[in-house]
Design a protein around this motif. Structure first.
Motif, PDB file in Angstrom:
ATOM      1  N   GLU A  56      34.114  36.595  47.729  1.00 14.97           N
ATOM      2  CA  GLU A  56      33.420  37.327  46.675  1.00 14.97           C
ATOM      3  C   GLU A  56      34.204  37.301  45.365  1.00 14.97           C
ATOM      4  O   GLU A  56      34.424  38.331  44.721  1.00 14.97           O
ATOM      5  N   THR A  57      34.635  36.127  44.988  1.00 15.03           N
ATOM      6  CA  THR A  57      35.424  35.975  43.757  1.00 15.03           C
ATOM      7  C   THR A  57      34.654  35.222  42.682  1.00 15.03           C
ATOM      8  O   THR A  57      35.235  34.818  41.689  1.00 15.03           O
ATOM      9  N   GLU A  58      33.363  35.051  42.879  1.00 18.38           N
ATOM     10  CA  GLU A  58      32.526  34.409  41.872  1.00 18.38           C
ATOM     11  C   GLU A  58      31.334  35.297  41.566  1.00 18.38           C
ATOM     12  O   GLU A  58      30.830  35.999  42.436  1.00 18.38           O
ATOM     13  N   ARG A  59      30.920  35.248  40.334  1.00 26.84           N
ATOM     14  CA  ARG A  59      29.709  35.928  39.941  1.00 26.84           C
ATOM     15  C   ARG A  59      28.999  35.040  38.937  1.00 26.84           C
ATOM     16  O   ARG A  59      29.592  34.624  37.949  1.00 26.84           O
ATOM     17  N   ASN A  60      27.761  34.714  39.230  1.00 21.90           N
ATOM     18  CA  ASN A  60      26.937  33.879  38.357  1.00 21.90           C
ATOM     19  C   ASN A  60      27.641  32.573  37.995  1.00 21.90           C
ATOM     20  O   ASN A  60      27.606  32.131  36.859  1.00 21.90           O
ATOM     21  N   GLY A  61      28.317  31.977  38.963  1.00 25.32           N
ATOM     22  CA  GLY A  61      28.954  30.684  38.765  1.00 25.32           C
ATOM     23  C   GLY A  61      30.326  30.728  38.124  1.00 25.32           C
ATOM     24  O   GLY A  61      30.937  29.691  37.909  1.00 25.32           O
ATOM     25  N   ALA A  62      30.838  31.910  37.829  1.00 20.03           N
ATOM     26  CA  ALA A  62      32.159  32.032  37.197  1.00 20.03           C
ATOM     27  C   ALA A  62      33.147  32.638  38.185  1.00 20.03           C
ATOM     28  O   ALA A  62      32.815  33.582  38.909  1.00 20.03           O
ATOM     29  N   LEU A  64      36.078  35.011  39.125  1.00 13.82           N
ATOM     30  CA  LEU A  64      36.440  36.310  38.591  1.00 13.82           C
ATOM     31  C   LEU A  64      37.936  36.597  38.664  1.00 13.82           C
ATOM     32  O   LEU A  64      38.370  37.682  38.318  1.00 13.82           O
ATOM     33  N   TYR A  65      38.699  35.678  39.102  1.00 17.19           N
ATOM     34  CA  TYR A  65      40.130  35.924  39.226  1.00 17.19           C
ATOM     35  C   TYR A  65      40.895  35.060  38.231  1.00 17.19           C
ATOM     36  O   TYR A  65      40.439  34.014  37.811  1.00 17.19           O
ATOM     37  N   TYR A  66      42.055  35.545  37.860  1.00 18.91           N
ATOM     38  CA  TYR A  66      42.897  34.834  36.907  1.00 18.91           C
ATOM     39  C   TYR A  66      43.794  33.834  37.609  1.00 18.91           C
ATOM     40  O   TYR A  66      43.986  32.729  37.152  1.00 18.91           O
ATOM     41  N   ASP A  67      44.341  34.217  38.729  1.00 16.10           N
ATOM     42  CA  ASP A  67      45.299  33.389  39.455  1.00 16.10           C
ATOM     43  C   ASP A  67      44.897  33.334  40.922  1.00 16.10           C
ATOM     44  O   ASP A  67      44.378  34.310  41.466  1.00 16.10           O
ATOM     45  N   SER A  68      45.163  32.224  41.566  1.00 18.63           N
ATOM     46  CA  SER A  68      44.767  32.072  42.965  1.00 18.63           C
ATOM     47  C   SER A  68      45.455  33.070  43.882  1.00 18.63           C
ATOM     48  O   SER A  68      44.955  33.360  44.964  1.00 18.63           O
ATOM     49  N   ILE A  69      46.580  33.652  43.470  1.00 21.69           N
ATOM     50  CA  ILE A  69      47.262  34.634  44.299  1.00 21.69           C
ATOM     51  C   ILE A  69      46.365  35.846  44.564  1.00 21.69           C
ATOM     52  O   ILE A  69      46.529  36.558  45.547  1.00 21.69           O
ATOM     53  N   GLU A  70      45.384  36.039  43.712  1.00 21.02           N
ATOM     54  CA  GLU A  70      44.451  37.138  43.913  1.00 21.02           C
ATOM     55  C   GLU A  70      43.512  36.891  45.090  1.00 21.02           C
ATOM     56  O   GLU A  70      42.857  37.814  45.570  1.00 21.02           O
TER      57      GLU A  70
END
Length: 124
Positions: A56-62, A64-70
């Motif tokens: 659940e790290t995408e919304r509308n194709g974007a 939502l996280y800055y760094d993959s560590i998230e």
């Protein structure tokens, strides 16, 4: 990207693939360099992000996280326990065939069609 030249094979080999340190990359490294620590694959999966779509790290194709560590404490995405040197060999051979086919196609293309094309007309 080598794996984008053989998406059907990648999808058929791995149930939970991932963009980094998942089974396709792990298999390729295992085959090419035998640098995989097989005893750490479960830990990589468990401390990583085995199912990127469920994160659940995408919304509308974007993203939502800055760094993959998230999303992954160790940088692994996908399930590397599904990796093997044999699968890496299969991936390598298929991707190599695609690269050769691309080189052969490029060889017969007119040089002028391979450079940048004018996409905007100059104003008069």
């Amino acid at each position: 990207m080598w794996d984008e030249s053989i998406p059907e094979l990648v999808d058929s080999l791995f149930e939970r693939n991932g963009p980094h340190a998942g089974p396709k990359e792990t298999s390729m490294v295992w085959y090419l360099a035998d640098l995989v620590r097989a005893g750490e694959l479960e830990a990589a999966r468990d401390d990583g992000c085995p199912d990127l779509e469920a994160a659940e790290t995408e919304r509308n194709g974007a993203r939502l996280y800055y760094d993959s560590i998230e999303n992954s404490h160790n940088g692994a995405f996908g399930d590397p326990t599904d990796a093997s040197a044999a699968k890496g060999e299969e991936l390598f051979e298929a991707a190599s065939e695609q690269l050769v086919a691309l080189a052969e196609w490029l060889e017969v293309q007119p040089r002028e069609t391979l450079g940048p094309q004018a996409h905007v007309r100059e104003r008069e």
